[in-house]
Design a protein around this motif. Structure first.
Motif, PDB file in Angstrom:
ATOM      1  N   ALA A  18       0.837  -1.208   0.000  1.00  0.00           N
ATOM      2  CA  ALA A  18       0.000   0.000   0.000  1.00  0.00           C
ATOM      3  C   ALA A  18       0.867   1.251   0.000  1.00  0.00           C
ATOM      4  O   ALA A  18       0.575   2.230  -0.702  1.00  0.00           O
ATOM      5  CB  ALA A  18      -0.926  -0.005   1.208  1.00  0.00           C
ATOM      6  N   SER A  19       1.929   1.216   0.778  1.00  0.00           N
ATOM      7  CA  SER A  19       2.824   2.372   0.856  1.00  0.00           C
ATOM      8  C   SER A  19       3.503   2.642  -0.473  1.00  0.00           C
ATOM      9  O   SER A  19       3.609   3.796  -0.909  1.00  0.00           O
ATOM     10  CB  SER A  19       3.869   2.127   1.960  1.00  0.00           C
ATOM     11  N   GLN A  20       3.954   1.585  -1.155  1.00  0.00           N
ATOM     12  CA  GLN A  20       4.627   1.762  -2.446  1.00  0.00           C
ATOM     13  C   GLN A  20       3.653   2.286  -3.503  1.00  0.00           C
ATOM     14  O   GLN A  20       4.001   3.142  -4.321  1.00  0.00           O
ATOM     15  CB  GLN A  20       5.246   0.429  -2.895  1.00  0.00           C
ATOM     16  N   LEU A  80       0.928   4.040  -2.955  1.00  0.00           N
ATOM     17  CA  LEU A  80       0.562   5.422  -2.616  1.00  0.00           C
ATOM     18  C   LEU A  80       1.705   6.387  -2.951  1.00  0.00           C
ATOM     19  O   LEU A  80       1.464   7.508  -3.413  1.00  0.00           O
ATOM     20  CB  LEU A  80       0.221   5.504  -1.125  1.00  0.00           C
ATOM     21  N   ARG A  81       2.941   5.948  -2.747  1.00  0.00           N
ATOM     22  CA  ARG A  81       4.090   6.779  -3.093  1.00  0.00           C
ATOM     23  C   ARG A  81       4.100   7.089  -4.591  1.00  0.00           C
ATOM     24  O   ARG A  81       4.386   8.222  -5.007  1.00  0.00           O
ATOM     25  CB  ARG A  81       5.394   6.099  -2.676  1.00  0.00           C
ATOM     26  N   THR A  82       3.785   6.059  -5.397  1.00  0.00           N
ATOM     27  CA  THR A  82       3.750   6.250  -6.854  1.00  0.00           C
ATOM     28  C   THR A  82       2.693   7.288  -7.238  1.00  0.00           C
ATOM     29  O   THR A  82       2.929   8.165  -8.067  1.00  0.00           O
ATOM     30  CB  THR A  82       3.455   4.917  -7.562  1.00  0.00           C
ATOM     31  N   MET A  83       1.518   7.169  -6.615  1.00  0.00           N
ATOM     32  CA  MET A  83       0.455   8.130  -6.930  1.00  0.00           C
ATOM     33  C   MET A  83       0.825   9.539  -6.467  1.00  0.00           C
ATOM     34  O   MET A  83       0.546  10.523  -7.161  1.00  0.00           O
ATOM     35  CB  MET A  83      -0.861   7.688  -6.289  1.00  0.00           C
ATOM     36  N   PRO A 116       5.130   0.327 -13.015  1.00  0.00           N
ATOM     37  CA  PRO A 116       5.696  -0.066 -11.709  1.00  0.00           C
ATOM     38  C   PRO A 116       4.648  -0.658 -10.772  1.00  0.00           C
ATOM     39  O   PRO A 116       4.954  -1.577 -10.002  1.00  0.00           O
ATOM     40  CB  PRO A 116       6.239   1.263 -11.157  1.00  0.00           C
ATOM     41  N   ILE A 117       3.421  -0.144 -10.855  1.00  0.00           N
ATOM     42  CA  ILE A 117       2.345  -0.689 -10.027  1.00  0.00           C
ATOM     43  C   ILE A 117       2.001  -2.114 -10.461  1.00  0.00           C
ATOM     44  O   ILE A 117       1.793  -3.016  -9.635  1.00  0.00           O
ATOM     45  CB  ILE A 117       1.087   0.203 -10.127  1.00  0.00           C
TER      46      ILE A 117
END
Length: 595
Positions: A459-461, A463-466, A588-589
């Motif tokens: 979830a953190s990764q 959200l970081r991308t967004m 990446p997602i």
């Protein structure tokens, strides 16, 4: 004829006519010059000599050094002109203000024989014909330009009529010994300077106070000894207008007023000491002789021209003195100081300043988005709550103040300026909403911190991308707006499309994690809220970018939905950018999901 109450009323009425005529003529000349006057003043201050020349010319046109200085205070307050650049304009304004006294001296001298034609050419007689021409032009005028010319004619004539009335009203004073005794007392230099300063400060016009002195000089009771200190005081008293104008302004605006004050104060002291030193050592043969209007005009010009030449090499000293008088850190300048009310009569200048303020909103919104999202991935990070709160307050205040400023701009004539104003009204609302959504994210982050909760690694990764995608879309939006770049603004829409896709995929995957007990409800709801707020920020960025494009393309109305439906989405440029952002943010997602 005795000097009585009627004479006092005539003197007051003559002064009113004089000031009204001077103001009407100045405003007529200013409107005839249009916004070019202030725009030229803004641009031609690259060096001290061009600044001096512009200050001289502008003051000669609008017939008021106070008005020019107030204009300069406004430029400095708005950040258009630096304090150093303002010095040259102020020096030039002090020379330009002497033109009124030189014009008034044209009416001095004895009548020329019985030649009626020559008598009519005297300004006080010609003034009535000039007023007549002005009134006729005003009555038949259909265009604004013709009405401006009518004001110039009427104002010029009324100026001389007022002067003539003042001269007639004070004529009986020539026979009063008390009047001569009064001006003999004013021959005391300190008292003379105080009288000149006080009268000029009250009527806020050195040109008007010099005009009064010229009218009084027709009695023959005023000597050079009495007139010289009064004229020096009049030059000090004219600084009051700039002081009043700078109140509530930035520190550099107040410093500009101090430069004007120091120039006149130091110049008056040096002149006073020099003149009286020469009088007591060498002696002036004319010192106790009556002074006429020409003598007053000449000394007024001599003082200002000499002081300007003396101070020209020492402009840096004036700046340093002003900086010491208004030191750094006295209080922070208002970031919305660019919204100068004085600029409202010049729409091009006012719109330019408003746009800079809207651009500031974009920069502040970017900073708050960073402050809100960065701690999401490190809850131990120290958050600058004070800065965030200050930025949010600025965005709220800026939306109200800029909207009010644009609404008060009543004399917008061109279609282009109306469109620019409408575009700004839309953009400032969107930037403020971006700040509101950043505040929502900031509050969710604080809730997670206080509850000592964190997102799962997937979830953190995600959200970081967004967050990175939204930060980039906001960066492009602000850049496109500030530079009015259509090419940059067009890159926002495909990236906004990617953010929409990210929102749907992140919601779907997070709901799946919740159903698999990989995440808890305590973190699940804040996650979805943050994703929603990020997508809304992207939507408002899209709106601003579309406004930028439509303004450049000459659209009559700003319609973001119409733009979204247009053929741009089918162009190769859009497809290329969409593919680029898919590789940067979507793949990446997907890779993370496959892993």
């Amino acid at each position: 004829m005795d000097f009585n109450v009627l004479s006092i009323m005539q003197l007051a009425g003559g002064l009113a006519l004089f000031i009204y005529g001077m103001t009407t003529m100045g405003k007529g000349l200013e409107r005839a010059a249009g916004s070019k006057l202030e725009k030229t003043l803004e641009k031609m201050t690259g060096n001290i000599f061009s600044a001096l020349l512009m200050g001289l010319v502008v003051t000669m046109v609008i017939q008021s050094s106070s008005a020019t200085t107030v204009m300069v205070v406004g430029f400095v307050n708005a950040g258009i002109m630096t304090l150093k650049q303002s010095v040259g304009v102020i020096l030039g304004a002090n020379i330009g203000t002497t033109i009124t006294a030189q014009i008034l001296r044209l009416d001095s001298g004895a009548a020329v024989g019985e030649n009626i034609f020559m008598q009519m050419l005297k300004p006080k007689n010609l003034a009535y014909f000039i007023v007549l021409v002005g009134v006729i032009l005003m009555m038949v005028a259909k265009k604004r330009r013709t009405r401006d010319v009518a004001d110039i004619f009427s104002g010029f004539g009324i100026l001389f009529i007022g002067m003539s009335v003042m001269e007639s009203s004070v004529a009986p004073l020539a026979e009063l010994p008390q009047f001569a005794q009064l001006f003999a007392a004013i021959s005391n230099p300190v008292l003379g300077v105080l009288v000149g300063t006080g009268v000029t400060a009250i009527i806020q016009s050195s040109s008007a106070s010099v005009g009064i002195l010229q009218a009084l000089s027709t009695t023959g009771a005023i000597t050079y000894a009495a007139a010289v200190p009064i004229i020096l005081g009049q030059n000090i008293g004219t600084c009051i207008t700039a002081f009043l104008s700078s109140l509530g302004g930035s520190k550099n605006a107040r410093r500009t007023a101090m430069v004007h004050f120091y120039f006149n104060l130091i110049g008056s002291i040096v002149f006073l000491v020099g003149i009286y030193a020469l009088q007591y050592t060498v002696g002036f043969p004319f010192w106790l002789d009556p002074i006429d209007k020409g003598g007053i005009a000449n000394f007024h010009s001599l003082f200002n021209v000499t002081c300007t030449l003396v101070f020209l090499p020492f402009t840096g000293l004036l700046v340093r003195m002003a900086e010491r008088s208004v030191p750094e850190g006295e209080h922070q300048d208002d970031p919305l100081a660019r919204l100068e009310p004085r600029f409202l009569k010049t729409p091009a200048l006012a719109l330019s300043q408003a746009q800079r303020c809207v651009a500031d909103m974009g920069d502040v919104a970017k900073q708050n988005l960073h402050l809100a999202t960065e701690p999401l991935f490190d809850l131990t990070m120290k958050v600058d709550e004070e800065l965030f709160s200050k930025n949010e307050s600025f965005l709220d205040q800026a939306e109200v103040e800029i909207a009010r400023y644009l609404t008060n701009m009543h004399n917008i004539r061109s279609l282009e300026q109306r469109r620019q104003s409408a575009e700004m009204m839309h953009a400032l609302s969107d930037f403020e909403k971006i700040g509101d959504y950043a505040q929502n994210i900031f509050e969710r982050t604080e809730e997670l911190r206080q509850a000592d909760l964190s997102f799962s690694s997937p979830a953190s990764q995600e959200l970081r991308t967004m967050c990175m995608a939204v930060a980039e879309v906001l960066e492009l939006t602000v850049e496109g707006y500030v530079t009015s770049s259509v090419s940059v603004a067009r890159t926002v829409e495909p990236l906004e499309e990617i953010v929409d896709t990210l929102k749907e995929r992140l919601k779907t995957r997070h709901l799946k994690r919740l159903s698999n007990n990989e995440c808890t409800m305590q973190t699940g709801i804040p996650f979805l809220d943050i994703v929603h707020d990020l997508e809304k920020i992207s939507d408002h960025c899209s709106n601003i970018a579309i406004y930028t494009i439509q303004l450049s393309e000459g659209a009559q109305e700003f319609d973001t939905h119409a733009y979204a439906r247009e053929g741009y989405r089918s162009t190769s440029q859009y497809s290329e950018k969409l593919k680029y952002y898919q590789q940067k943010y979507i793949e990446p997602i997907e890779a993370l999901n496959r892993a």
